[in-house]
Motif scaffolding. Structure first.
Motif, mmCIF file in Angstrom:
data_model
loop_
_atom_site.group_PDB
_atom_site.id
_atom_site.type_symbol
_atom_site.label_atom_id
_atom_site.label_comp_id
_atom_site.label_asym_id
_atom_site.label_seq_id
_atom_site.Cartn_x
_atom_site.Cartn_y
_atom_site.Cartn_z
ATOM 1 N N THR A 36 12.788 -0.433 -13.331
ATOM 2 C CA THR A 36 12.118 -0.094 -14.598
ATOM 3 C C THR A 36 12.839 1.097 -15.211
ATOM 4 O OG1 THR A 36 10.554 1.295 -13.368
ATOM 5 C CG2 THR A 36 9.840 -0.940 -13.903
ATOM 6 N N ILE A 43 1.436 2.573 -18.604
ATOM 7 C CA ILE A 43 1.046 1.940 -17.347
ATOM 8 C C ILE A 43 -0.040 0.894 -17.548
ATOM 9 C CG2 ILE A 43 1.706 3.923 -15.948
ATOM 10 C CD1 ILE A 43 -1.220 4.711 -15.788
ATOM 11 N N PHE A 52 1.642 -1.611 -15.415
ATOM 12 C CA PHE A 52 2.068 -1.440 -14.031
ATOM 13 C C PHE A 52 1.281 -2.309 -13.054
ATOM 14 C CE2 PHE A 52 4.610 2.749 -13.718
ATOM 15 C CZ PHE A 52 5.375 2.378 -14.817
ATOM 16 N N SER A 56 3.278 -4.629 -10.552
ATOM 17 C CA SER A 56 3.054 -4.544 -9.105
ATOM 18 C C SER A 56 2.808 -5.926 -8.500
ATOM 19 C CB SER A 56 1.866 -3.625 -8.818
ATOM 20 O OG SER A 56 1.709 -3.430 -7.428
ATOM 21 N N ASP A 73 13.277 3.379 -10.403
ATOM 22 C CA ASP A 73 12.973 3.720 -11.798
ATOM 23 C C ASP A 73 14.054 4.640 -12.340
ATOM 24 O OD1 ASP A 73 10.790 3.815 -14.028
ATOM 25 O OD2 ASP A 73 11.390 5.889 -13.741
ATOM 26 N N THR A 77 9.379 8.611 -17.489
ATOM 27 C CA THR A 77 8.283 7.915 -16.833
ATOM 28 C C THR A 77 6.963 8.674 -16.917
ATOM 29 O OG1 THR A 77 9.941 7.117 -15.253
ATOM 30 C CG2 THR A 77 7.628 6.785 -14.660
ATOM 31 N N ILE A 92 0.658 9.264 -13.307
ATOM 32 C CA ILE A 92 1.783 8.334 -13.142
ATOM 33 C C ILE A 92 2.308 8.386 -11.701
ATOM 34 C CG2 ILE A 92 4.010 7.609 -14.070
ATOM 35 C CD1 ILE A 92 1.634 7.556 -16.056
ATOM 36 N N MET A 96 2.666 5.128 -9.270
ATOM 37 C CA MET A 96 3.957 4.757 -8.673
ATOM 38 C C MET A 96 3.863 4.723 -7.150
ATOM 39 S SD MET A 96 6.656 6.772 -11.155
ATOM 40 C CE MET A 96 8.112 5.837 -10.680
ATOM 41 N N ASN A 97 3.102 5.637 -6.573
ATOM 42 C CA ASN A 97 2.894 5.598 -5.121
ATOM 43 C C ASN A 97 2.180 4.318 -4.706
ATOM 44 O OD1 ASN A 97 4.122 8.071 -4.632
ATOM 45 N ND2 ASN A 97 2.213 9.224 -4.703
ATOM 46 N N TYR A 101 7.144 2.493 -4.994
ATOM 47 C CA TYR A 101 8.514 2.729 -5.471
ATOM 48 C C TYR A 101 9.346 3.333 -4.342
ATOM 49 C CZ TYR A 101 8.240 1.725 -10.484
ATOM 50 O OH TYR A 101 8.154 1.099 -11.705
ATOM 51 N N MET A 104 13.621 7.296 -7.700
ATOM 52 C CA MET A 104 13.706 7.399 -9.147
ATOM 53 C C MET A 104 14.646 8.534 -9.524
ATOM 54 S SD MET A 104 10.270 9.378 -10.536
ATOM 55 C CE MET A 104 10.940 9.365 -12.216
ATOM 56 N N LEU A 125 5.112 12.641 -4.974
ATOM 57 C CA LEU A 125 5.627 11.289 -4.777
ATOM 58 C C LEU A 125 5.830 10.978 -3.295
ATOM 59 C CD1 LEU A 125 8.352 11.218 -7.602
ATOM 60 C CD2 LEU A 125 6.038 10.264 -7.702
#
Length: 582
Positions: A36, A43, A52, A56, A73, A77, A92, A96-97, A101, A104, A125
């Motif tokens: 992405t 999202i 998202f 997913s 990514d 973002t 975000i 993402m977690n 992912y 990034m 993250l």
């Protein structure tokens, strides 16, 4: 510096390689890399946006088909929508977690909350954030330059690059003390360090292909051998099947998760034997179910954000007019407040924004964050441009073509006033533009603040789209909130920034009179009281003219006249005013 870089990276690599091994001979591994870029916090699913939760679901389908999968990514973002900005990107990171992912790279807009906040987001993250060309003042690295992933027995080396344009495509304070090094040189160093120790070498770059950029992904690929796959962002370029340049496959999805990028690599005996790229579009994903693991996170974020939108940011004793029919046909106090805020945020000479971007009014009473977000819901950024006077006039003409019909491009302004004649043909209607009390010079270049949509040529503002960009600042809603904290919105009025040409206005010729012959009169000199003396006052945050006037027992009108202020609302911290001596 190269020596320091090499030592740092070698230490990291020794640690990474201690737990992985090269692919065995006589093996074929299929590797899927899903990517992405430039989602700008979109999202949630919407028209033309996958969202998202659907992404997913698709990634989970691909993982089930091939467990040798990486999800990456390419930046921009954490910022761009209210769901992100209210919590400075934390929402975000949570999403993402949940999507698992793998890595990034930060884009320029990921610095919009400041470099310290970006490091805090990195700490939230469950996967690495990397970039090899960002350095701090002491010469150390702001982020790790690369990571190595062991996927199906393959060692996949991934390094990151961030556009040097970040230095001026976020607020300069956000990257103070950071330097964005030459990405071509850093790419060469990364390839030299990694190429003999990995099976697949990937660059994730927030670099782009914009024609005016000094560094582009294509320039990097042409100058640097050894990159197998370059996953790009920044320019919002859509590459349906990718593009092969020398032996490097270049891919990018466009923007706003309209597409999901899917790359398949076949690696036989440690050598890449096939590369393919495709995009999975919003239309293809229309019937996908949402991943409940992601929708649950989004629902929690929305519930928390609803509490934040109720926070009071100011108050107004008058209606701030943003009714659709009015902001698309003429000047309103809310349009003036927004353009004033753009000047306050940027220090530009002129501000122009489109009436179509103003989506509601603000009622008299308390003003909440939610009120401001309702007025400015699109997450547009403020951009500064160097624009010729003739191009400013052409931009105004563009916004007036449909008058008296409502048009989203209708221009609200600060720093200038303009008059137009709707009886004339389209693009010939502007009869005058005044700047600082004088006609705008068509040949002079002015600093203009606008929104990123118009700066890219949106709504037909093509002359802005070709102008030189000089800065990139906060989102419009954030700038308006900041401005409301220092200015009483009720003092911003409709004041004749936009004027209809009146062909019936009387033209008065100067009277010619014969001078009267009079006898000289001798008079005693008049005794007058000495004029009140003045002193200077330095403006501080929170000051507005009427408050300063109260401090010196005068009126804001007198202060405005004393200081020759064309717009009493535009006073800035650090500037000085003449005030009566106490």
């Amino acid at each position: 510096m190269k020596k320091v870089l090499s030592i740092f990276l070698m230490l990291v690599m020794v640690f990474s390689l201690s737990s992985v091994s090269m692919a065995a001979d006589d093996t074929t591994v299929n590797l899927t890399i899903v990517h992405t870029n430039d989602t700008h916090a979109r999202i949630q699913s919407a028209n033309g946006i996958l969202g998202f939760a659907k992404i997913s679901t698709k990634v989970n389908e691909l993982r089930a088909a091939n467990p040798n999968l990486l999800l990456v990514d390419a930046g921009d973002t954490f910022h761009g929508q209210t769901i992100a900005t209210l919590v400075q990107g934390e929402s975000i990171a949570k999403v993402m977690n949940a999507m698992k992912y793998d890595v990034m790279v930060p884009g320029n807009h990921d610095f919009n909350y400041g470099q310290d906040r970006l490091l805090e987001l990195k700490g939230m993250l469950d996967f690495p954030m990397i970039s090899a060309n960002i350095e701090k003042e002491d010469g150390t690295h702001y982020l790790p330059g690369f990571t190595i992933k062991n996927i199906g027995g393959l060692k996949v080396g991934i390094f990151g690059l961030t556009t040097p344009e970040t230095a001026y495509k976020t607020h300069p304070d956000n990257v103070k003390g950071l330097t964005f090094q030459n990405p071509i040189e850093r790419a060469k160093e990364m390839v030299d360090l990694l190429k003999d120790n990995v099976d697949v070498l990937v660059c994730i770059g927030h670099i782009g292909e914009d024609a005016g950029s000094e560094f582009t992904s294509k320039k990097i690929i042409e100058a640097v051998d050894g990159i197998d796959l370059f996953i790009d962002g920044h320019s919002h370029t859509t590459k349906t099947d990718g593009e092969m340049i020398n032996n490097t496959l270049l891919v990018q999805t466009g923007s706003y998760d309209a597409n999901l990028g899917i790359v398949n690599l076949t690696v036989t005996n440690g050598k890449i034997t096939a590369k393919t790229a495709q995009l999975f579009s919003t239309e293809q994903g229309a019937n996908l179910a949402d991943d409940p693991a992601v929708t649950d996170v989004i629902a929690d974020v929305v519930a928390s954000n609803n509490l934040i939108t109720e926070v009071k940011v100011g108050e107004t004793s008058v209606l701030l007019e943003g009714t659709r029919e009015l902001v698309r046909t003429g000047e309103t106090n809310l349009g003036n407040l927004i353009t004033n805020a753009m000047l306050y945020e940027t220090g530009a000479q002129i501000a122009i924004t489109n009436g179509g971007g103003i989506r509601d009014s603000i009622q008299a009473g308390d003003i909440t964050k939610g009120d401001v977000i309702t007025v400015l819901p699109f997450g547009n950024y403020i951009i500064t441009l160097d624009v010729k006077g003739s191009d400013i006039i052409a931009a105004l003409e563009n916004g007036l073509t449909d008058y008296p019909a409502a048009k989203g491009a209708f221009p609200h302004v600060a720093g200038i006033t303009y008059t137009f004649n709707p009886e004339k043909p389209a693009m010939e209607r502007v009869t005058s533009v005044m700047f600082n009390g004088k006609p705008l010079d068509p040949d002079k270049v002015y600093s203009v603040a606008t929104n990123d949509f118009m700066a890219a040529g949106g709504d037909g503002y093509t002359t802005l789209g070709v102008s030189k960009q000089t800065g990139e600042f906060s989102a419009l809603d954030e700038a308006l909130i900041d401005y409301i904290t220092v200015v009483d919105p009720a003092t911003v009025k409709v004041e004749g920034r936009v004027n209809l040409y009146d062909p019936n206005a009387p033209v008065t010729e100067p009277e010619v009179t014969e001078p009267e012959v009079t006898e000289p009169v001798v008079t005693e000199p008049e005794v007058t009281e000495p004029e009140a003396t003045t002193m200077t006052y330095t403006i501080v945050n929170g000051d507005v003219l009427w408050k300063i006037a109260q401090m010196y027992n005068t009126t804001w009108e007198k202060l405005a006249e004393l200081n020759k202020l064309e717009n009493p609302n535009l006073i800035f911290p650090g500037n000085t005013l003449l005030v009566p001596s106490k």
